[in-house]
Design a protein around this motif. Structure first.
Motif, short mmCIF file in Angstrom:
data_model
loop_
_atom_site.label_atom_id
_atom_site.label_comp_id
_atom_site.label_asym_id
_atom_site.label_seq_id
_atom_site.Cartn_x
_atom_site.Cartn_y
_atom_site.Cartn_z
N VAL A 120 -26.62 -0.14 1.11
CA VAL A 120 -25.17 -0.07 1.26
C VAL A 120 -24.84 0.51 2.62
CG1 VAL A 120 -23.00 0.89 0.39
CG2 VAL A 120 -24.81 0.26 -1.22
N ILE A 121 -24.01 -0.19 3.38
CA ILE A 121 -23.47 0.36 4.64
C ILE A 121 -22.01 0.67 4.42
CG2 ILE A 121 -22.83 -0.17 7.02
CD1 ILE A 121 -25.35 -1.79 7.31
N SER A 122 -21.63 1.91 4.66
CA SER A 122 -20.23 2.33 4.60
C SER A 122 -19.72 2.47 6.02
CB SER A 122 -20.08 3.65 3.85
OG SER A 122 -20.39 3.49 2.47
N ILE A 123 -18.69 1.71 6.35
CA ILE A 123 -18.07 1.81 7.67
C ILE A 123 -17.13 3.01 7.67
CG2 ILE A 123 -16.63 0.64 9.37
CD1 ILE A 123 -17.46 -1.97 8.17
N ASP A 124 -17.02 3.68 8.79
CA ASP A 124 -16.04 4.75 8.95
C ASP A 124 -15.27 4.51 10.26
OD1 ASP A 124 -14.59 7.14 9.34
OD2 ASP A 124 -16.12 8.31 8.28
N TYR A 125 -14.02 4.09 10.10
CA TYR A 125 -13.14 3.95 11.27
C TYR A 125 -11.87 4.77 11.04
CZ TYR A 125 -10.95 0.19 8.43
OH TYR A 125 -10.35 -0.53 7.43
N GLY A 126 -12.06 5.91 10.36
CA GLY A 126 -10.95 6.78 10.00
C GLY A 126 -10.05 7.19 11.14
N PRO A 127 -10.59 7.51 12.34
CA PRO A 127 -9.71 7.92 13.44
C PRO A 127 -8.71 6.85 13.85
CG PRO A 127 -11.99 8.54 13.91
CD PRO A 127 -12.02 7.67 12.69
N LEU A 128 -8.98 5.60 13.52
CA LEU A 128 -8.10 4.51 13.95
C LEU A 128 -7.05 4.15 12.90
CD1 LEU A 128 -10.75 2.10 15.53
CD2 LEU A 128 -9.41 3.90 16.65
N VAL A 129 -7.11 4.78 11.72
CA VAL A 129 -6.18 4.40 10.64
C VAL A 129 -5.58 5.64 9.97
CG1 VAL A 129 -7.21 2.16 10.16
CG2 VAL A 129 -8.17 4.18 9.07
N ARG A 130 -5.29 6.65 10.77
CA ARG A 130 -4.72 7.88 10.20
C ARG A 130 -3.26 7.71 9.82
NH1 ARG A 130 -7.39 11.27 14.99
NH2 ARG A 130 -9.41 11.79 14.04
N TYR A 131 -2.85 8.44 8.80
CA TYR A 131 -1.44 8.51 8.44
C TYR A 131 -0.71 9.32 9.50
CZ TYR A 131 2.79 9.49 5.79
OH TYR A 131 4.09 9.59 5.39
N PRO A 132 0.51 8.95 9.90
CA PRO A 132 1.36 7.87 9.40
C PRO A 132 1.34 6.64 10.30
CG PRO A 132 2.69 9.36 10.69
CD PRO A 132 1.27 9.84 10.83
N CYS A 133 0.20 6.28 10.85
CA CYS A 133 0.13 5.31 11.94
C CYS A 133 -0.23 3.91 11.45
CB CYS A 133 -0.91 5.78 12.96
SG CYS A 133 -0.74 7.52 13.45
N TYR A 134 0.50 3.36 10.49
CA TYR A 134 0.11 2.07 9.91
C TYR A 134 0.21 0.94 10.93
CZ TYR A 134 -0.37 -1.95 6.91
OH TYR A 134 -0.81 -3.13 6.36
N VAL A 135 1.30 0.89 11.69
CA VAL A 135 1.45 -0.20 12.66
C VAL A 135 0.29 -0.17 13.65
CG1 VAL A 135 2.86 -1.08 14.55
CG2 VAL A 135 3.94 -0.36 12.41
N GLN A 136 -0.05 1.02 14.13
CA GLN A 136 -1.17 1.13 15.06
C GLN A 136 -2.50 0.81 14.37
OE1 GLN A 136 1.25 3.34 14.66
NE2 GLN A 136 2.26 3.54 16.64
N ALA A 137 -2.61 1.17 13.09
CA ALA A 137 -3.83 0.84 12.34
C ALA A 137 -4.05 -0.66 12.29
CB ALA A 137 -3.75 1.42 10.93
N VAL A 138 -2.97 -1.41 12.06
CA VAL A 138 -3.07 -2.88 12.05
C VAL A 138 -3.51 -3.38 13.42
CG1 VAL A 138 -1.74 -5.01 11.85
CG2 VAL A 138 -1.40 -3.16 10.19
#
Length: 383
Positions: free
Chosen positions: A104-122
């Motif tokens: 199993v590989i778990s990706i972690d891109y948490g810094p790019l999808v932090r709340y409240p930054c949904y538009v930037q996350a997309v």
């Protein structure tokens, strides 16, 4: 379809954390451009022997011995506000390692999808997808993992990451699973921007929050709609302040349970969500198993009920003859699908976020004007 539009509006535009516009002007939100590998996108390898001490992978310097002996590889992709120990990882990874002989590989891109930054996350999804594709291409090119052994499982925004990653892969994957793929800012995008049946040899999708965070439209070769999709039983009690979040998270919960369920999640086929809505599905139509063990020759849309608490699976449904009732209606299979125009949409102009610096200067009033909820009377299916 105004009622559906307003329900969706309340569900994910005006309710707190479900609002995709929250954080649009937050100075802490950022869009990352650049090449891969990227320090904000990391890959963690788990096996039965390393489940408590995972290996941080270097996509450019992979060690073949980390993948010995050869086993199927499951890649789990979290969504908005997530990280490597967030859904779907927290639900699915332990069950996989307990009951399946897999990596199993778990990706972690948490810094790019932090709340409240949904538009930037997309806006950050293309970078994450490109980095994921780089890892997969290198694994396959070096003969470390066979292409047909790779299975992507993406939850929410992670489902759209999986879809976009295929734009950069050298070979088509055998299977992608979408767990309630994210809706906001993906509705009007092209197939290159979101998960669809062309992204793998087999794409299966579970929809659990179709009037909120997740997509209503069918997206894969087979689409499952537990409890019809809008509201999952038990969520009003579990999370009364934000039941949509609970609905959304049911998808990875159901999938995790499906791995070793003794009764299984069985859905009954119906031509579309709309036909099911108005009660015109045959109650003797074929049934299919949803989740990890779905048959890869199954096609179409399937509907099922679940329990309100774990275990959620209820097994096969009883066959009841409703043919006399259906005979009263003359249904044309070619014209009873839900047209994509009936799902609440955001203007394409708002979706094309290629120039974030200029976009963030847009007035809030202008953004609100760009929210269009379609209601095309000439295509009204219930008229």
């Amino acid at each position: 379809m105004l009622l559906m539009a307003w329900l969706s509006l309340l569900a994910f535009v005006w309710l707190g954390e479900g609002n995709p516009l929250v954080g649009l002007f937050d100075p802490a939100c950022f869009v990352m451009r650049g090449e891969c590998p990227n320090k904000n996108v990391t890959f963690w390898l788990y096996s039965k022997s390393t489940r408590d001490n995972p290996i941080l992978l270097d996509p450019l310097d992979l060690n073949p011995w980390d993948f010995q002996p050869p086993r199927p590889l499951k890649i789990l992709i979290h969504g908005y506000t997530g990280y490597r120990d967030f859904a779907p990882n927290s639900f699915i990874r332990p069950v996989l390692l307990d009951h399946e002989d897999v990596y199993v590989i778990s990706i972690d891109y948490g810094p790019l999808v932090r709340y409240p930054c949904y538009v930037q996350a997309v806006q950050n999804v293309p970078l994450v997808s490109k980095c994921l594709a780089q890892l997969i291409n290198n694994l396959v090119d070096r003969g470390i993992v066979r292409n047909e052994m790779i299975h992507l499982i993406g939850f929410s925004l992670g489902g759209q990451v999986a879809g976009q990653a295929t734009n950069h892969l050298k070979r088509k994957l055998k299977r992608i699973t979408g767990l309630d793929p994210a809706k906001p800012l993906f509705i009007l995008g092209s197939d290159t921007r979101r998960l669809d049946a062309g992204d793998a040899e087999f794409v299966d999708v579970i929809h659990t929050d179709v009037l909120g965070r997740g997509m209503l439209r069918s997206m894969g070769h087979v689409d499952f709609y537990p409890n019809f999709g809008p509201q999952q039983p038990g969520c009003m009690e579990e999370n009364p302040t934000d039941p949509g979040s609970c609905n959304h998270e049911r998808a990875p919960r159901f999938y995790a349970e499906s791995i070793n369920s003794t009764v299984g999640f069985w859905g009954r086929q119906c031509s579309s969500w709309l036909v099911h809505l108005i009660g015109l599905c045959s109650t003797r139509a074929p049934q299919a198993l949803m989740g990890y063990h779905v048959a890869e020759d199954v096609k179409g849309s399937f509907f099922l009920k679940t329990g309100s608490n774990t275990p959620y699976a209820l097994g096969k449904m009883e066959d009841v003859d409703n043919s006399r009732h259906l005979a009263k209606f003359r249904l044309s299979p070619e014209h009873n699908e839900v047209d994509h125009d009936f799902e609440p949409q955001l203007l394409e102009a708002f979706l094309e976020l290629e120039d974030p610096e200029n976009h963030l200067k847009t007035d809030v009033d202008d953004l609100e004007k760009q929210l269009i909820w379609t209601d095309q009377a000439e295509d009204e299916p219930l008229s």
